[in-house]
Design an enzyme around this catalytic site. Structure first.
Site, mmCIF file in Angstrom:
data_model
loop_
_atom_site.group_PDB
_atom_site.id
_atom_site.type_symbol
_atom_site.label_atom_id
_atom_site.label_comp_id
_atom_site.label_asym_id
_atom_site.label_seq_id
_atom_site.Cartn_x
_atom_site.Cartn_y
_atom_site.Cartn_z
ATOM 1 C CG MET A 1 0.358 -5.555 3.637
ATOM 2 S SD MET A 1 -0.768 -5.674 2.221
ATOM 3 C CE MET A 1 -0.173 -4.308 1.211
ATOM 4 C CB CYS B 1 1.193 -2.240 4.787
ATOM 5 S SG CYS B 1 1.120 -3.271 6.256
ATOM 6 N N GLY B 2 2.717 -0.163 6.106
ATOM 7 C CA GLY B 2 3.450 0.647 7.082
ATOM 8 C C GLY B 2 4.050 -0.220 8.183
ATOM 9 C CB THR B 3 2.618 -2.017 10.914
ATOM 10 O OG1 THR B 3 1.410 -2.529 10.314
ATOM 11 C CG2 THR B 3 2.358 -0.647 11.497
ATOM 12 N N GLY B 4 3.340 -3.837 8.276
ATOM 13 C CA GLY B 4 3.361 -5.246 7.851
ATOM 14 C C GLY B 4 2.220 -6.032 8.476
ATOM 15 C CB ILE B 5 0.270 -5.486 11.572
ATOM 16 C CG1 ILE B 5 1.543 -5.478 12.427
ATOM 17 C CG2 ILE B 5 -0.855 -6.208 12.321
ATOM 18 C CD1 ILE B 5 1.442 -4.631 13.701
ATOM 19 C CG HIS C 1 8.904 -28.153 11.609
ATOM 20 N ND1 HIS C 1 8.574 -27.531 12.790
ATOM 21 C CD2 HIS C 1 10.209 -28.479 11.706
ATOM 22 C CE1 HIS C 1 9.652 -27.470 13.557
ATOM 23 N NE2 HIS C 1 10.651 -28.045 12.928
ATOM 24 C CG HIS D 1 10.417 -24.240 12.484
ATOM 25 N ND1 HIS D 1 10.561 -24.084 13.826
ATOM 26 C CD2 HIS D 1 11.607 -24.714 12.040
ATOM 27 C CE1 HIS D 1 11.790 -24.446 14.191
ATOM 28 N NE2 HIS D 1 12.441 -24.821 13.111
ATOM 29 C CG ASP E 1 -0.300 0.209 2.529
ATOM 30 O OD1 ASP E 1 0.940 0.268 2.577
ATOM 31 O OD2 ASP E 1 -1.020 0.349 3.539
HETATM 32 C C1 RB5 Z 1 -1.564 2.909 6.485
HETATM 33 O O1 RB5 Z 1 -1.500 4.135 7.128
HETATM 34 C C2 RB5 Z 1 -1.241 1.787 7.447
HETATM 35 O O2 RB5 Z 1 -2.307 1.597 8.297
HETATM 36 C C3 RB5 Z 1 -0.922 0.513 6.684
HETATM 37 O O3 RB5 Z 1 0.146 0.754 5.833
HETATM 38 C C4 RB5 Z 1 -0.500 -0.658 7.528
HETATM 39 O O4 RB5 Z 1 0.419 -0.324 8.479
HETATM 40 C C5 RB5 Z 1 -1.577 -1.465 8.052
HETATM 41 O O5 RB5 Z 1 -1.392 -2.416 8.817
#
Ligand code: RB5
Length: 334
Positions: free
Chosen positions: A250, A244-248, A312, A277, A187
């Site tokens: 996604m 993405c910003g945090t990868g979380i 695994h 694993h 993103d």
């Molecule tokens: C976008 O601001 C941010 O929320 C997105 O890149 C991501 O971190 C979501 O988990």
């Protein structure tokens, strides 16, 4: 790749080893063909009753196995010939002298692998103190306990071999010798890191397709997670990388697609472990969390590392079972 195991009668050691490697390869999705033969085999003889039991301990069914005698054509058609003893190695080479370089005693080959991976002991030449442990003795006529100990040795050796082949496949992909196809997505929060990843993949000779986004303008990460995850799950791509910003976000979104095992990794240890694993097929990264130097190392290790299978594989199989249980849950309820 074609691997041929050779022993004397092709009723105990070589069919057990072939069955075990076949199973280990299946668990790691390695495309290899495994077979066996005996330098002194009686054509059509079944596996011994003890071999059938000992192999079954490792999930290998030898009930339908029938012995066959080693021929020059079998040796010539194999890429790797692994014998149980050094004497059998000499027998194979006497039959096909040109096969030198692809014929090894199984434990001799495993010692080479361990030395190459840096985790094993050094190989010692004939007469060295290790040489007497290179041969895997014939259990024929012995108790079931002896067969089981033989099967244990074969299992350890074939697991090392399969793990090695899996690593080789992964690093071959890195060098472009095998084509690994990677689907990429990001993103706006991960756009710049995705662009950098594209340059690294080009440098490593890895084929990729970019599913966007193509600028830093604000978009919704689930759209890109879905595009990449669906294609990886469909087998159009071997792996996916999402940023993405945090990868979380996604990671959460990609893991909703059945067949996807997405892993958020911000350290090299986790990147290696999740391949070994979890057989993760999607890597997610947070551009706002780590720098490009670390991200590059993480991506490289994640792409290079093979799945080790074994216990695994059983756990990954259980994840599939969970997916099966919830697949379509709620569908049809208007
Ligand atoms: C976008 O601001 C941010 O929320 C997105 O890149 C991501 O971190 C979501 O988990």
């Amino acid at each position: 790749m074609k691997v041929l195991f050779v022993c004397t009668g092709n009723t105990c050691r070589s069919p057990m080893a072939a069955g075990m490697l076949e199973r280990a390869a299946r668990q790691r999705r390695l495309e290899i063909t495994v077979s066996s033969a005996g330098v002194g085999a009686w054509e059509g003889a079944p596996a011994t009753a003890e071999a059938v039991i000992a192999a079954a301990d490792y999930g290998v069914d030898l009930k339908r196995h029938r012995a066959r005698r080693l021929t020059a054509a079998l040796v010539e058609g194999a890429d790797l010939v692994l014998t149980m003893t050094r004497r059998q190695k000499e027998d194979v080479l006497a039959l096909v002298p040109g096969a030198r370089g692809k014929v090894y005693a199984l434990k001799e080959y495993v010692a080479r692998i361990e030395a190459e991976l840096g985790g094993g002991q050094e190989e010692r030449g004939p007469g060295g103190s290790k040489s007497e442990t290179i041969d895997i003795p014939d259990p024929i006529g012995c108790s079931l306990a002896v067969y089981r100990s033989c099967a244990g040795e074969l299992h350890a050796a074939t697991e090392t071999l399969a793990a090695f082949l899996a690593r080789k496949r992964a690093s071959a992909g890195m060098k472009g010798e095998e084509t690994m196809r990677v689907a990429l997505g990001a993103d706006h929060g991960g756009f710049h890191l995705k662009e950098a990843i594209k340059e690294w993949l080009t440098e490593w000779g890895i084929e990729y397709q970019d599913f966007g986004t193509h600028s830093a303008a604000s978009v919704d990460y689930p759209d890109y997670a879905l595009a990449v995850a669906e294609r990886v799950a469909a087998g159009e791509f071997d792996r996916g990388i999402l940023v993405c910003g945090t990868g979380i976000g996604m990671c959460i979104a990609a893991n909703k697609v059945p067949g996807i095992r997405a892993a958020l990794c911000h350290d090299v240890f986790s990147a290696r472990a999740t391949r070994e694993h979890n057989d993760s097929n999607v890597l997610t990264l947070g551009e706002r969390v780590i720098g490009q130097g670390l991200a590059r190392e993480i991506v490289q290790v994640w792409l290079q590392t093979g799945f080790v299978g074994d216990r695994h594989a059983r756990r990954v199989e259980k994840i599939r079972t969970i997916e099966e249980r919830y697949r379509g849950a709620g569908a049809g309820e208007a």
